[in-house]
Design an enzyme around this catalytic site. Structure first.
Site, PDB file in Angstrom:
ATOM      1  N   SER A  49      75.131  97.801 109.872  1.00  0.00           N
ATOM      2  CA  SER A  49      73.930  98.584 108.932  1.00  0.00           C
ATOM      3  C   SER A  49      75.153 100.054 108.645  1.00  0.00           C
ATOM      4  CB  SER A  49      73.189  99.472 109.643  1.00  0.00           C
ATOM      5  OG  SER A  49      72.271 100.218 108.694  1.00  0.00           O
ATOM      6  N   TYR A  51      70.069 101.574 117.839  1.00  0.00           N
ATOM      7  CA  TYR A  51      69.900 101.051 117.517  1.00  0.00           C
ATOM      8  C   TYR A  51      71.220 101.644 116.454  1.00  0.00           C
ATOM      9  CZ  TYR A  51      70.034  99.296 112.371  1.00  0.00           C
ATOM     10  OH  TYR A  51      69.849  97.897 111.250  1.00  0.00           O
TER      11      TYR A  51
HETATM   12  N1  NAP Z   1      66.384  95.914 105.758  1.00  0.00           N
HETATM   13  C1  NAP Z   1      67.154  97.298 106.370  1.00  0.00           C
HETATM   14  O1  NAP Z   1      66.665  98.275 105.627  1.00  0.00           O
HETATM   15  C2  NAP Z   1      68.373  97.533 106.781  1.00  0.00           C
HETATM   16  C3  NAP Z   1      69.360  97.933 106.840  1.00  0.00           C
HETATM   17  C4  NAP Z   1      70.536  97.668 107.373  1.00  0.00           C
HETATM   18  C5  NAP Z   1      71.152  97.236 108.362  1.00  0.00           C
HETATM   19  N2  NAP Z   1      69.698  95.759 108.324  1.00  0.00           N
HETATM   20  C6  NAP Z   1      70.289  94.659 109.013  1.00  0.00           C
HETATM   21  O2  NAP Z   1      70.392  93.363 108.792  1.00  0.00           O
HETATM   22  C7  NAP Z   1      69.512  92.536 109.994  1.00  0.00           C
HETATM   23  C8  NAP Z   1      68.414  91.639 108.848  1.00  0.00           C
HETATM   24  O3  NAP Z   1      67.405  92.599 108.337  1.00  0.00           O
HETATM   25  P1  NAP Z   1      66.135  92.506 107.440  1.00  0.00           P
HETATM   26  O4  NAP Z   1      65.853  93.421 107.288  1.00  0.00           O
HETATM   27  O5  NAP Z   1      66.019  91.227 106.945  1.00  0.00           O
HETATM   28  O6  NAP Z   1      65.067  92.126 108.882  1.00  0.00           O
HETATM   29  P2  NAP Z   1      63.883  91.175 109.177  1.00  0.00           P
HETATM   30  O7  NAP Z   1      63.200  90.993 107.880  1.00  0.00           O
HETATM   31  O8  NAP Z   1      62.575  91.630 110.212  1.00  0.00           O
HETATM   32  O9  NAP Z   1      64.229  89.867 109.296  1.00  0.00           O
HETATM   33  C9  NAP Z   1      64.976  89.840 110.522  1.00  0.00           C
HETATM   34  C10 NAP Z   1      64.816  88.129 110.549  1.00  0.00           C
HETATM   35  O10 NAP Z   1      65.706  88.547 112.207  1.00  0.00           O
HETATM   36  C11 NAP Z   1      64.746  86.897 112.617  1.00  0.00           C
HETATM   37  N3  NAP Z   1      64.832  87.872 114.148  1.00  0.00           N
HETATM   38  C12 NAP Z   1      64.217  88.572 114.939  1.00  0.00           C
HETATM   39  N4  NAP Z   1      64.613  88.663 115.793  1.00  0.00           N
HETATM   40  C13 NAP Z   1      65.090  87.525 116.782  1.00  0.00           C
HETATM   41  C14 NAP Z   1      65.246  86.796 117.439  1.00  0.00           C
HETATM   42  N5  NAP Z   1      64.961  87.493 118.981  1.00  0.00           N
HETATM   43  N6  NAP Z   1      66.191  85.639 117.552  1.00  0.00           N
HETATM   44  C15 NAP Z   1      66.635  84.855 116.592  1.00  0.00           C
HETATM   45  N7  NAP Z   1      66.134  85.439 115.407  1.00  0.00           N
HETATM   46  C16 NAP Z   1      65.520  86.394 115.419  1.00  0.00           C
HETATM   47  C17 NAP Z   1      63.367  87.509 112.297  1.00  0.00           C
HETATM   48  O11 NAP Z   1      63.088  85.798 112.195  1.00  0.00           O
HETATM   49  P3  NAP Z   1      61.711  85.681 113.319  1.00  0.00           P
HETATM   50  O12 NAP Z   1      61.038  87.062 113.931  1.00  0.00           O
HETATM   51  O13 NAP Z   1      61.191  84.408 113.127  1.00  0.00           O
HETATM   52  O14 NAP Z   1      63.126  85.418 115.261  1.00  0.00           O
HETATM   53  C18 NAP Z   1      63.815  87.745 110.547  1.00  0.00           C
HETATM   54  O15 NAP Z   1      64.520  86.047 110.146  1.00  0.00           O
HETATM   55  C19 NAP Z   1      69.366  92.852 110.900  1.00  0.00           C
HETATM   56  O16 NAP Z   1      71.040  93.087 110.938  1.00  0.00           O
HETATM   57  C20 NAP Z   1      68.997  94.757 110.355  1.00  0.00           C
HETATM   58  O17 NAP Z   1      69.416  95.790 111.702  1.00  0.00           O
HETATM   59  C21 NAP Z   1      69.008  96.227 107.195  1.00  0.00           C
END
Ligand code: NAP
Length: 268
Positions: free
Chosen positions: A144, A157
């Site tokens: 991130s 985080y």
């Molecule tokens: N969205 C943003 O603004 C943003 C910005 C910077 C970085 N990021 C990073 O990008 C990545 C993805 O973010 P996103 O926004 O796509 O998140 P998201 O929409 O909340 O999706 C998270 C995914 O991870 C899975 N997950 C969560 N906990 C888990 C666990 N304990 N074991 C296995 N799988 C798990 C969830 O599925 P289940 O719940 O079914 O397990 C889901 O498929 C993360 O690392 C986040 O920190 C996001």
């Protein structure tokens, strides 16, 4: 003369593939002709996506329902990586917390570190062995912009993502001469429902700051092909990161304290 067998499809494993950035990776890689192994906890959602992608693109899409914040979950996926090595690993699963460190349960903080840090370390290790042996392969660790040394008050985080970026750059340097790439993908705010799920109010975040998951994936894969060790999608965030890297830390601390309050939270 016998016909040469058709080239076997490349195989990728994506964690957190049921939603958001991970789902966008799964859709894009399937469209590009990859066989896939999709990992998340929600088996129903994963299976529905696998069925849809197989029907649409005709490639093999398997699923592993695993909680990567647990030892058993990581062990299951490590076993899969050992049995059938992949050409690309995308360590994408990650969480934020909506509670400042002093008020959050230590079990939740531990879960965050186990998923955002320990699972990334374990799966990278499991995937790299076979890649180094074959002399090719790549790992994308989704980090991130929050990991670029911005001290977010009360947040573990940003510390976890600083680790992911530094880890990826460090390991990437050591395996690059062996034909293997490791890249940190560092998105800014991306519309996925992630903040809503973590209970973080983003209503005051300006529209222009939001990225699309598809664009993050597109730029990340392009930067991987170029051999970049760190990918920051969108010129807006590239500028922001350049500023963060050169701004005095005292100034950064002031800005992040004012924008997040004194006790803070662990947002993404
Ligand atoms: N969205 C943003 O603004 C943003 C910005 C910077 C970085 N990021 C990073 O990008 C990545 C993805 O973010 P996103 O926004 O796509 O998140 P998201 O929409 O909340 O999706 C998270 C995914 O991870 C899975 N997950 C969560 N906990 C888990 C666990 N304990 N074991 C296995 N799988 C798990 C969830 O599925 P289940 O719940 O079914 O397990 C889901 O498929 C993360 O690392 C986040 O920190 C996001």
């Amino acid at each position: 003369m016998t016909d040469a067998p058709p080239p076997s499809p490349r195989r990728a494993l994506v964690t957190g593939a049921s939603l958001g950035i991970g789902e966008a990776f799964a859709r894009r890689l399937a469209a590009d002709g990859w066989d896939l192994v999709l990992v998340a906890r929600d088996a129903g959602r994963l299976d529905a996506l696998a069925t849809e992608l197989t029907a649409r693109h005709g490639h093999r899409v398997e699923t592993i329902a695993a909680d990567l914040s647990t030892d058993e979950g990581c062990t299951a996926v490590e076993g899969r990586l050992a049995a059938e090595p992949v050409e690309l690993l995308v360590n994408n699963a990650g969480i934020s917390l909506n509670t400042p460190f002093v008020r959050s349960a230590v079990a939740d903080e531990t879960r965050l570190v186990r998923l955002n840090v320990l699972a990334v370390l374990r799966l990278t290790h499991a995937a790299l062995g076979p890649m180094v042996e074959r002399g090719h392969g790549a790992v994308i660790n989704v980090s991130s912009v929050a990991g670029f040394g911005v001290p977010m008050p009360g947040s573990t985080y940003s510390a976890s993502k600083a680790w992911v970026t530094n880890f990826s750059e460090s390991i990437g340097q050591s395996v690059a001469p062996l034909g293997v790439r490791v890249m940190a993908l560092c998105p800014g705010y991306t519309r996925t429902g992630y903040h809503e799920r973590a209970g973080i109010d983003m209503s005051r975040t300006p529209m222009w700051m939001w990225l699309r998951a598809e664009d993050v994936v597109d730029e990340g894969l392009r930067d991987l092909r170029k051999g970049k060790p760190v990918s920051v999608p969108s010129w807006k965030y590239k500028l922001a990161v350049a500023g963060l890297r050169h701004a005095p830390r005292r100034l950064l601390r002031g800005v992040s304290r004012d924008s997040r309050g004194r006790v803070g939270r662990s947002g993404g």
